[in-house]
Motif scaffolding. Structure first.
Motif, PDB file in Angstrom:
ATOM      1  N   PHE A 130       0.819  -1.205   0.000  1.00 41.64           N
ATOM      2  CA  PHE A 130       0.000   0.000   0.000  1.00 41.64           C
ATOM      3  C   PHE A 130       0.858   1.262   0.000  1.00 41.64           C
ATOM      4  O   PHE A 130       1.965   1.271   0.523  1.00 41.64           O
ATOM      5  CB  PHE A 130      -0.926   0.036   1.231  1.00 41.64           C
ATOM      6  N   ILE A 131       0.303   2.337  -0.568  1.00 43.81           N
ATOM      7  CA  ILE A 131       1.001   3.626  -0.540  1.00 43.81           C
ATOM      8  C   ILE A 131       0.981   4.184   0.885  1.00 43.81           C
ATOM      9  O   ILE A 131       0.146   3.797   1.713  1.00 43.81           O
ATOM     10  CB  ILE A 131       0.359   4.647  -1.520  1.00 43.81           C
ATOM     11  N   ALA A 132       1.870   5.095   1.168  1.00 44.00           N
ATOM     12  CA  ALA A 132       1.985   5.651   2.525  1.00 44.00           C
ATOM     13  C   ALA A 132       0.746   6.454   2.919  1.00 44.00           C
ATOM     14  O   ALA A 132       0.400   6.529   4.097  1.00 44.00           O
ATOM     15  CB  ALA A 132       3.225   6.529   2.613  1.00 44.00           C
ATOM     16  N   ASP A 133       0.075   7.056   1.929  1.00 45.33           N
ATOM     17  CA  ASP A 133      -1.031   7.971   2.245  1.00 45.33           C
ATOM     18  C   ASP A 133      -2.417   7.364   2.035  1.00 45.33           C
ATOM     19  O   ASP A 133      -3.366   8.041   1.659  1.00 45.33           O
ATOM     20  CB  ASP A 133      -0.869   9.262   1.442  1.00 45.33           C
ATOM     21  N   SER A 134      -2.529   6.064   2.307  1.00 52.97           N
ATOM     22  CA  SER A 134      -3.817   5.386   2.449  1.00 52.97           C
ATOM     23  C   SER A 134      -3.970   5.103   3.941  1.00 52.97           C
ATOM     24  O   SER A 134      -3.088   4.497   4.541  1.00 52.97           O
ATOM     25  CB  SER A 134      -3.813   4.081   1.638  1.00 52.97           C
ATOM     26  N   TYR A 135      -5.085   5.540   4.557  1.00 53.15           N
ATOM     27  CA  TYR A 135      -5.120   5.592   6.021  1.00 53.15           C
ATOM     28  C   TYR A 135      -6.182   4.741   6.714  1.00 53.15           C
ATOM     29  O   TYR A 135      -6.096   4.547   7.924  1.00 53.15           O
ATOM     30  CB  TYR A 135      -5.292   7.050   6.479  1.00 53.15           C
ATOM     31  N   SER A 136      -7.176   4.231   6.027  1.00 47.44           N
ATOM     32  CA  SER A 136      -8.251   3.535   6.730  1.00 47.44           C
ATOM     33  C   SER A 136      -7.894   2.080   7.008  1.00 47.44           C
ATOM     34  O   SER A 136      -7.278   1.400   6.183  1.00 47.44           O
ATOM     35  CB  SER A 136      -9.548   3.588   5.915  1.00 47.44           C
ATOM     36  N   GLY A 157      -5.047   5.434  10.663  1.00 45.38           N
ATOM     37  CA  GLY A 157      -6.319   5.858  11.230  1.00 45.38           C
ATOM     38  C   GLY A 157      -6.620   7.330  11.002  1.00 45.38           C
ATOM     39  O   GLY A 157      -5.893   8.037  10.302  1.00 45.38           O
ATOM     40  N   THR A 158      -7.707   7.799  11.628  1.00 44.48           N
ATOM     41  CA  THR A 158      -8.217   9.145  11.352  1.00 44.48           C
ATOM     42  C   THR A 158      -7.258  10.248  11.794  1.00 44.48           C
ATOM     43  O   THR A 158      -7.082  11.236  11.091  1.00 44.48           O
ATOM     44  CB  THR A 158      -9.580   9.365  12.025  1.00 44.48           C
ATOM     45  N   HIS A 159      -6.621  10.103  12.949  1.00 46.55           N
ATOM     46  CA  HIS A 159      -5.747  11.173  13.451  1.00 46.55           C
ATOM     47  C   HIS A 159      -4.540  11.374  12.534  1.00 46.55           C
ATOM     48  O   HIS A 159      -4.152  12.517  12.244  1.00 46.55           O
ATOM     49  CB  HIS A 159      -5.291  10.865  14.880  1.00 46.55           C
ATOM     50  N   GLN A 171     -12.334  -5.201   5.088  1.00 48.72           N
ATOM     51  CA  GLN A 171     -11.516  -3.995   5.243  1.00 48.72           C
ATOM     52  C   GLN A 171     -10.195  -4.134   4.494  1.00 48.72           C
ATOM     53  O   GLN A 171      -9.710  -3.179   3.885  1.00 48.72           O
ATOM     54  CB  GLN A 171     -11.260  -3.742   6.728  1.00 48.72           C
ATOM     55  N   LEU A 172      -9.609  -5.330   4.561  1.00 48.76           N
ATOM     56  CA  LEU A 172      -8.359  -5.574   3.838  1.00 48.76           C
ATOM     57  C   LEU A 172      -8.605  -5.645   2.341  1.00 48.76           C
ATOM     58  O   LEU A 172      -7.858  -5.053   1.550  1.00 48.76           O
ATOM     59  CB  LEU A 172      -7.723  -6.881   4.330  1.00 48.76           C
ATOM     60  N   PHE A 173      -9.678  -6.348   1.938  1.00 50.26           N
ATOM     61  CA  PHE A 173      -9.967  -6.514   0.511  1.00 50.26           C
ATOM     62  C   PHE A 173     -10.205  -5.168  -0.191  1.00 50.26           C
ATOM     63  O   PHE A 173      -9.740  -4.960  -1.312  1.00 50.26           O
ATOM     64  CB  PHE A 173     -11.191  -7.406   0.310  1.00 50.26           C
ATOM     65  N   VAL A 174     -10.926  -4.253   0.463  1.00 48.28           N
ATOM     66  CA  VAL A 174     -11.202  -2.973  -0.205  1.00 48.28           C
ATOM     67  C   VAL A 174      -9.931  -2.137  -0.345  1.00 48.28           C
ATOM     68  O   VAL A 174      -9.764  -1.406  -1.319  1.00 48.28           O
ATOM     69  CB  VAL A 174     -12.318  -2.162   0.493  1.00 48.28           C
ATOM     70  N   ASN A 175      -9.016  -2.262   0.623  1.00 48.56           N
ATOM     71  CA  ASN A 175      -7.740  -1.550   0.495  1.00 48.56           C
ATOM     72  C   ASN A 175      -6.887  -2.142  -0.625  1.00 48.56           C
ATOM     73  O   ASN A 175      -6.197  -1.412  -1.339  1.00 48.56           O
ATOM     74  CB  ASN A 175      -6.980  -1.575   1.823  1.00 48.56           C
ATOM     75  N   TYR A 203      -1.632  13.456  -2.545  1.00 51.18           N
ATOM     76  CA  TYR A 203      -2.865  12.662  -2.627  1.00 51.18           C
ATOM     77  C   TYR A 203      -3.008  11.854  -1.357  1.00 51.18           C
ATOM     78  O   TYR A 203      -2.034  11.271  -0.859  1.00 51.18           O
ATOM     79  CB  TYR A 203      -2.780  11.724  -3.833  1.00 51.18           C
ATOM     80  N   LEU A 204      -4.222  11.819  -0.793  1.00 53.01           N
ATOM     81  CA  LEU A 204      -4.468  10.929   0.333  1.00 53.01           C
ATOM     82  C   LEU A 204      -5.868  10.348   0.229  1.00 53.01           C
ATOM     83  O   LEU A 204      -6.776  10.947  -0.352  1.00 53.01           O
ATOM     84  CB  LEU A 204      -4.228  11.619   1.674  1.00 53.01           C
ATOM     85  N   ARG A 205      -6.010   9.144   0.803  1.00 52.24           N
ATOM     86  CA  ARG A 205      -7.298   8.451   0.750  1.00 52.24           C
ATOM     87  C   ARG A 205      -7.622   7.842   2.113  1.00 52.24           C
ATOM     88  O   ARG A 205      -6.741   7.294   2.782  1.00 52.24           O
ATOM     89  CB  ARG A 205      -7.262   7.339  -0.305  1.00 52.24           C
TER      90      ARG A 205
END
Length: 313
Positions: free
Chosen positions: A88-94, A100-102, A183-187, A206-208
């Protein structure tokens, strides 16, 4: 078997007093050996889901699997997540460990400062949302993506059982909100899009977070030109669509709503709806744990007046 036992210990935390967990625990060793045999012999079949609605804050349709199946989801996650976390890229957070959100909120703020040159230039934000995200995940596309990373046919067989155990509006489409594996599959699914944005569109900022993503730039025209390629990639490669009512380009100075906060160039404030919901819940339950939880939430923004209001209750 070791993975199933380790998964059970982790899965049990905070759930030991639930009736379905107690029933499974009464015959724990027998249940684990039966599950292990079914997996070894490839006779495992995923069970049915119990469906219910929650409001958090908008209505969501949750599908809950049995304890046996949820335990297996946990065991799968324990093995697959450490590998895909590196993809995963560094700026995918969920739904990722250590994010996480913070972290997402802080990165949003950082991008705003970098693009806006510490508030000396105009920072534009393209913000998009995917329509009915979990409902429209295509099973065939997901399996094709997984096959690119996983050569083991046994693992692929098992993942296919999990993925095909649920469909939403039509066969072969949709993932249940209640599964840890979802949660893993959608990422994994959206990582295809993340890589496209970073390497094809060359979007540096870019962030998601789940189905909510944005691109920062000091060039509004460039952002406008990215909308069509984004729509085409999502439609052609992932069979997903942008929500037309949640797509916009705005200056950060004029406010951008993200993860329950309204962001500006130099500060952020809690979204009005979030604030009202929070004060309502505190009124209904004013225990110290509740107050501490919300005070922890609001410390991430400009909320001095709100903090005083909570402490005075």
């Amino acid at each position: 078997m070791e993975n199933l036992l380790a998964a059970w210990r982790e899965f049990l935390r905070g759930k030991s007093k639930r009736k379905d967990m107690e029933q499974f625990y009464l015959k724990l060793i027998h249940n684990l050996f039966c599950l292990h045999d079914e997996l070894s012999n490839k006779t495992y079949k995923h069970g049915e889901y119990a469906a219910f609605h929650i409001f958090d804050p908008k209505p969501r349709h949750i599908h809950k699997a049995s304890v046996r199946d949820r335990l297996l989801h946990h065991a799968i996650y324990r093995v697959l997540y450490p590998f895909f976390d590196k993809v995963f890229i560094a700026d995918s957070y969920s739904c990722q460990i250590g994010k996480g959100t913070h972290r997402a909120l802080n990165r949003f703020k950082e991008f705003g400062y970098k693009v806006g040159k510490n508030n000396t230039k105009t920072c534009w934000v393209l913000k998009c949302d995917i329509r009915k995200f979990f409902t429209n995940i295509d099973h065939k596309i997901l399996m094709t993506i997984l096959q690119q990373y996983i050569p083991d046919t046994g693992i692929l067989w098992l993942l296919r059982q999990i993925i095909n155990s649920f469909s939403s509006t039509r066969p072969g489409v949709g993932l249940p909100l209640g599964n840890l594996t979802s949660q893993l599959f959608v990422n994994i699914y959206m990582n295809e899009f993340d890589q496209f944005v970073k390497h094809k569109l060359k979007a540096r900022y870019y962030l998601r977070y789940a189905d909510d993503f944005m691109i920062f730039s000091d060039d509004r025209v460039w952002l406008e030109k990215q909308i069509l390629p984004i729509q085409k990639f999502l439609r052609n490669e992932l069979k997903l669509d942008l929500h037309p009512d949640k797509l916009f380009i705005k200056t950060l100075a004029s406010s951008v709503d993200f993860l329950g906060w309204v962001h500006f160039s130099d500060h952020r404030v809690l979204r009005t709806a979030t604030k009202r919901r929070m004060l309502k819940r505190i009124k209904e339950n004013s225990k110290q744990e509740t107050l501490s939880s919300y005070l922890g939430l609001i410390k991430h923004g400009n909320t001095h007046k709100l903090r005083n209001k909570i402490l005075s209750k």
